[in-house]
Write an enzyme that holds these catalytic residues in place. Structure first.
Site, PDB file in Angstrom:
ATOM      1  N   ILE A   1      16.801  -2.173  15.485  1.00 58.16           N
ATOM      2  CA  ILE A   1      15.340  -2.081  15.644  1.00 58.16           C
ATOM      3  C   ILE A   1      15.011  -1.127  16.794  1.00 58.16           C
ATOM      4  CG2 ILE A   1      13.179  -3.387  15.793  1.00 58.16           C
ATOM      5  CD1 ILE A   1      14.963  -4.139  13.392  1.00 58.16           C
TER       6      ILE A   1
ATOM      7  N   GLU B   1      16.053  -2.053  25.838  1.00 57.14           N
ATOM      8  CA  GLU B   1      17.001  -3.042  26.379  1.00 57.14           C
ATOM      9  C   GLU B   1      17.716  -3.652  25.185  1.00 57.14           C
ATOM     10  OE1 GLU B   1      17.673  -3.667  29.480  1.00 57.14           O
ATOM     11  OE2 GLU B   1      16.095  -2.506  30.439  1.00 57.14           O
TER      12      GLU B   1
ATOM     13  N   CYS C   1      22.308 -11.753  25.965  1.00 57.38           N
ATOM     14  CA  CYS C   1      22.719 -10.360  25.763  1.00 57.38           C
ATOM     15  C   CYS C   1      23.817  -9.935  26.742  1.00 57.38           C
ATOM     16  CB  CYS C   1      21.525  -9.434  25.889  1.00 57.38           C
ATOM     17  SG  CYS C   1      20.703  -9.575  27.481  1.00 57.38           S
TER      18      CYS C   1
HETATM   19  P1  NAD Z   1      15.507  -7.818  17.099  1.00 54.33           P
HETATM   20  O1  NAD Z   1      15.872  -6.383  17.332  1.00 54.33           O
HETATM   21  O2  NAD Z   1      15.749  -8.395  15.742  1.00 54.33           O
HETATM   22  O3  NAD Z   1      13.956  -8.089  17.403  1.00 54.33           O
HETATM   23  C1  NAD Z   1      13.326  -7.758  18.612  1.00 54.33           C
HETATM   24  C2  NAD Z   1      11.850  -7.566  18.381  1.00 54.33           C
HETATM   25  O4  NAD Z   1      11.665  -6.556  17.399  1.00 54.33           O
HETATM   26  C3  NAD Z   1      11.082  -8.801  17.904  1.00 54.33           C
HETATM   27  O5  NAD Z   1       9.898  -8.923  18.670  1.00 54.33           O
HETATM   28  C4  NAD Z   1      10.766  -8.502  16.465  1.00 54.33           C
HETATM   29  O6  NAD Z   1       9.511  -8.998  16.070  1.00 54.33           O
HETATM   30  C5  NAD Z   1      10.738  -6.990  16.406  1.00 54.33           C
HETATM   31  N1  NAD Z   1      11.171  -6.476  15.102  1.00 54.33           N
HETATM   32  C6  NAD Z   1      12.105  -7.021  14.287  1.00 54.33           C
HETATM   33  N2  NAD Z   1      12.259  -6.253  13.180  1.00 54.33           N
HETATM   34  C7  NAD Z   1      11.406  -5.214  13.304  1.00 54.33           C
HETATM   35  C8  NAD Z   1      11.094  -4.077  12.481  1.00 54.33           C
HETATM   36  N3  NAD Z   1      11.690  -3.857  11.326  1.00 54.33           N
HETATM   37  N4  NAD Z   1      10.164  -3.219  12.932  1.00 54.33           N
HETATM   38  C9  NAD Z   1       9.552  -3.421  14.112  1.00 54.33           C
HETATM   39  N5  NAD Z   1       9.804  -4.481  14.921  1.00 54.33           N
HETATM   40  C10 NAD Z   1      10.715  -5.358  14.526  1.00 54.33           C
HETATM   41  O7  NAD Z   1      16.299  -8.607  18.237  1.00 54.33           O
HETATM   42  P2  NAD Z   1      16.384 -10.155  18.460  1.00 54.33           P
HETATM   43  O8  NAD Z   1      17.127 -10.778  17.318  1.00 54.33           O
HETATM   44  O9  NAD Z   1      15.046 -10.706  18.804  1.00 54.33           O
HETATM   45  O10 NAD Z   1      17.290 -10.219  19.774  1.00 54.33           O
HETATM   46  C11 NAD Z   1      18.667 -10.122  19.735  1.00 54.33           C
HETATM   47  C12 NAD Z   1      19.150  -8.790  20.258  1.00 54.33           C
HETATM   48  O11 NAD Z   1      18.494  -8.458  21.443  1.00 54.33           O
HETATM   49  C13 NAD Z   1      20.634  -8.812  20.600  1.00 54.33           C
HETATM   50  O12 NAD Z   1      21.224  -7.602  20.193  1.00 54.33           O
HETATM   51  C14 NAD Z   1      20.629  -8.913  22.107  1.00 54.33           C
HETATM   52  O13 NAD Z   1      21.799  -8.431  22.721  1.00 54.33           O
HETATM   53  C15 NAD Z   1      19.438  -8.084  22.437  1.00 54.33           C
HETATM   54  N6  NAD Z   1      18.931  -8.443  23.746  1.00 54.33           N
HETATM   55  C16 NAD Z   1      18.995  -7.525  24.738  1.00 54.33           C
HETATM   56  C17 NAD Z   1      18.539  -7.851  26.005  1.00 54.33           C
HETATM   57  C18 NAD Z   1      18.568  -6.872  27.140  1.00 54.33           C
HETATM   58  O14 NAD Z   1      17.903  -7.140  28.129  1.00 54.33           O
HETATM   59  N7  NAD Z   1      19.290  -5.766  27.053  1.00 54.33           N
HETATM   60  C19 NAD Z   1      18.015  -9.121  26.242  1.00 54.33           C
HETATM   61  C20 NAD Z   1      17.980 -10.029  25.196  1.00 54.33           C
HETATM   62  C21 NAD Z   1      18.418  -9.681  23.948  1.00 54.33           C
END
Ligand code: NAD
Length: 465
Positions: A198, A216, A250
């Site tokens: 994403i 992030e 993460c």
């Molecule tokens: P995700 O990428 O599925 O979703 C994150 C956000 O993107 C959500 O708010 C969601 O509504 C939105 N989203 C989902 N699909 C979308 C699309 N097709 N188009 C636009 N927006 C969309 O991630 P997740 O499952 O919520 O979180 C898990 C991931 O996040 C893991 O890879 C984890 O390592 C990472 N993470 C990173 C950090 C950091 O600080 N680096 C912190 C926490 C989590």
């Protein structure tokens, strides 16, 4: 399209916030301090609602919920409030003699209206901590919490407008359609926390307006246990890092590379650590979390197919429970080694030497965190020099983002841009270089025709550099 059903009314929201930003109301230090204080007050007065939502979404215990979300955000806001004036102070830059009298400085100007898209695993911290950075830098913002943690999204959407200036901040709840419509808007900054897939969608949308992004993201964080490591401390710190929040962190260790000569004793220590933290049946521990939903539960249980379980492995779909699980004899090409695990499963791989470790890490995308457990300092220095990662820790793991002024963020596939403390403030500002030049002197040698004063001009231009 502003105001049409297709944009869910988001065009009008952004226009309202941009108008407010352009009126200059978000710039004074006093306004920023008031908004930061409002966040501290909200996190204190509404803490029970946040705790209840974190329990409902993730069964997060109160101690962890306070340290990583509720108190964390309040402290981040207080820290920014206390340091804001210093961060904001323009940085003086010396000017060349040939320009005298003159002075130059870097101003830290806000960018405008930001979009903050959060992930579900630390749903309060990952939306409100970027918001603290946006406020410190004098921006307006729209916050989109993850729909995968609905109770937390609801509490944020309910309380934030009660405390913060509604002309500058809005919360939008929803999933992919809403986020897609938000990404269609023109933003001055986008802060995204989530997976790399994403992250690419976000960056593509941002490219249309050349909007700066902080991404992030996640990845597989390698964790090295060297022969010189203090094995019992390493095991306890790794166990906490991996199994806090049921592994949905993460920065958690994603896989262990343990030196063969200490693999047996290390595994025994790791198992002992799990038992001492969560008892013989972690299902009944008030400190052990649950998998966020059935989709992730099924994905994680799928990773156990054909794997050799050293400890744990029990699971219960109705309860979204997966026991802290240690896998051994893991092949580098097994399913569990392909993608970020993001759950309570920890593969342990044996290595023979430092070269093996370096080759394994370099053969994979750059991770968010890299952890080295070794008492031999040369080992840590060598591994840090030979690898890349967003952050790293020696003899610890996972907790480095809690250090407020340590830059937090990824590199390469694990993201771009850093935040927390002054790093977050900087991420949300335009470092604007300004020259203030007096008109008292106006040396003719800088102007054409250049054939005149040739030698003098060469000298003057050189002193300007
Ligand atoms: P995700 O990428 O599925 O979703 C994150 C956000 O993107 C959500 O708010 C969601 O509504 C939105 N989203 C989902 N699909 C979308 C699309 N097709 N188009 C636009 N927006 C969309 O991630 P997740 O499952 O919520 O979180 C898990 C991931 O996040 C893991 O890879 C984890 O390592 C990472 N993470 C990173 C950090 C950091 O600080 N680096 C912190 C926490 C989590």
């Amino acid at each position: 399209m502003a105001g049409t059903p297709a944009d869910h009314g988001f065009g009008a929201i952004v226009a309202r916030h941009r108008g407010y930003f352009e009126s200059g109301k978000t710039r004074p230090v006093e306004w920023r301090e008031a908004q930061l204080t409002a966040i501290e007050t909200m996190m204190t007065e509404r803490s029970d609602d946040f705790f209840a939502a974190l329990w409902s979404d993730l069964r997060r215990n109160r101690v962890d919920a306070d340290a990583t979300d509720v108190r964390f955000v309040a402290d981040e806001a207080a820290h920014a409030r206390r340091h804001l004036k210093r961060w904001l102070h323009p940085e003086a830059i010396s000017t060349p003699l040939a320009l005298a009298p003159a002075r130059a400085e870097v101003r830290f100007d806000p960018l405008g209206v930001g979009l903050i898209i959060g992930a579900w695993n630390y749903p309060v911290m990952l939306t409100l901590s970027p918001l603290v950075a946006a406020i410190s830098a004098g921006n307006a913002a729209v916050i989109k919490p993850s729909e995968v943690a609905p109770a937390c999204a609801e509490v944020i959407a309910r309380h934030l407008p009660e405390y913060l200036d509604p002309e500058a901040f809005s919360v939008v709840t929803g999933g992919v359609p809403e986020t897609t419509a938000l990404l269609d808007q023109r933003w001055d900054h986008i802060f995204f926390t989530g997976g790399p897939a994403i992250g690419r969608v976000v960056m593509t949308a941002a490219a249309r307006h050349l909007t700066p992004v902080v991404l992030e993201l996640g990845g597989k964080n390698p964790t090295i246990v060297h022969s010189s490591a203090n094995l019992s401390v390493a095991a306890r710190r790794i166990a906490q890092g991996r199994w806090q929040n049921a592994g949905q962190t993460c920065t958690a260790p994603d896989y262990i590379l343990v030196f063969k000569d200490v693999a047996g004793p290390f595994l025994a220590e790791l198992k002992a650590a799990v038992q001492s933290f969560y008892g013989d049946d972690p299902r009944h521990s008030p400190d052990y979390g649950r998998i966020v939903n059935h989709r992730h539960f099924d994905r994680l249980v799928g990773l156990l197919d054909g794997a050799e379980v050293y400890h744990g492995g029990q699971h219960d779909r109705d309860d979204r429970y997966i026991a802290p699980t240690i896998l051994v004899n893991v092949a580098a090409d097994s399913p569990v080694m392909q993608e970020e695990i993001f759950g309570p499963i920890l593969p342990v791989l044996d290595v023979d030497c430092i070269e093996d470790v370096i080759t394994t890490i370099r053969s994979r995308p750059k991770p968010l965190g890299l952890y080295i457990f070794a008492e031999d300092r040369d080992v840590a220095a060598r591994l840090l020099d030979a690898t890349e990662s967003g952050d790293a820790a020696v003899n610890d793991c996972t907790i480095q983002p809690l250090i407020r002024e340590l830059p937090f963020g990824g590199v390469g596939e694990s993201g771009m841009g850093k935040y927390h403390g002054e790093w977050g403030f900087r991420a949300y500002t335009n470092a604007r270089g300004v020259l203030y030049h007096s008109t008292i002197l106006d040396l003719g040698v800088r102007y054409p025709p250049y054939s005149e004063h040739e030698r003098l001009r060469g000298f003057v231009m050189r002193t300007m550099m």
